[in-house]
Design a protein around this motif. Structure first.
Motif: not given
Length: 242
Positions: A80-94
């Protein structure tokens, strides 16, 4: 595929969603077939489902995919933590919410039915215990009431095996009668149980074979204690027993 093209190859076939004459409806071509899924719930009948590339979804304007499914061969607890980091890199506001493993999703879906089945299993175990105690009590009383008769039988040459068979016959006769009545009642109540079952029919043959065998085995153990006690009765004391 089985519903709309039974016995045929559905690959390459085309269809439209909804009213085919409605303006703006586009043809969709089948490029693959997957197994049935239970999208509406584990206890709901299987319905026709389709997968569409989200770039090609034109029948539902404004639809935006909200779910992300990830397959991994490793440990899911740290994913879960790794997925959140990857999504934050793509879109910080998501925002990312409702992260769960498939096992947790299925557990939540079946939680209510699992609790109901646990309660039923507990009541069934209690009923089995009470039934075995009842059989033991009836046979113990039977041996006490027929102590004189048992003494006479022994004096006339009855062996311990004969006495054992006499008491077991009495107890197992009552057990088999109860099993027959219980099977009849179970068949009559299968419709009430069908809504609580998944992956097995209410009239599952294996269940209707194994459960009576377990009941008979428990009853046999309950019968053996007073039956063995009856074989140890002293004929002289039995003849004087009142």
């Amino acid at each position: 595929a089985r519903q709309y093209w039974p016995g045929e190859n559905a690959l390459g076939r085309r269809f439209k969603v909804g009213d085919p004459d409605e303006p703006g409806k586009q043809w969709k071509q089948i490029v693959g077939i997957v197994a049935d899924i239970r999208q509406m719930g584990l206890d709901e009948p299987v319905k026709a489902e389709m997968y569409l590339p989200y770039q090609q979804i034109t029948d539902w304007p404004g639809y935006v995919p909200r779910d992300l499914a990830i397959r991994t061969n490793g440990e899911t607890s740290n994913l879960a933590g790794a997925v959140r980091e990857i999504i934050r890199e793509v879109d910080p506001d998501q925002p990312v919410s409702n992260v769960a493993t498939m096992a947790e999703v299925l557990g939540t879906e079946a939680a209510q039915r699992r609790m109901g089945m646990i309660m039923l299993a507990g009541f069934a175990a209690l009923a089995l215990l009470l039934a075995s105690l009842g059989i033991y009590g009836v046979l113990a009383y039977f041996v006490t009431q027929h102590t004189n008769e048992i003494g006479v039988r022994q004096a006339l040459g009855a062996t311990p095996r004969n006495i054992l068979f006499l008491v077991l016959k009495k107890g197992m006769g009552l057990t088999l009668l109860g099993v027959v009545i219980g099977l009849g009642a179970s068949f009559a109540l299968t419709r009430l149980m069908s809504s609580m079952l998944f992956g097995v029919k209410a009239s599952d043959p294996l269940t209707f074979v194994m459960v009576p065998l377990v009941l008979a085995l428990v009853a046999l153990v309950a019968c053996l204690v007073p039956a063995l006690r009856a074989t140890k009765i002293d004929p002289l004391e039995a003849l004087r027993y009142e």
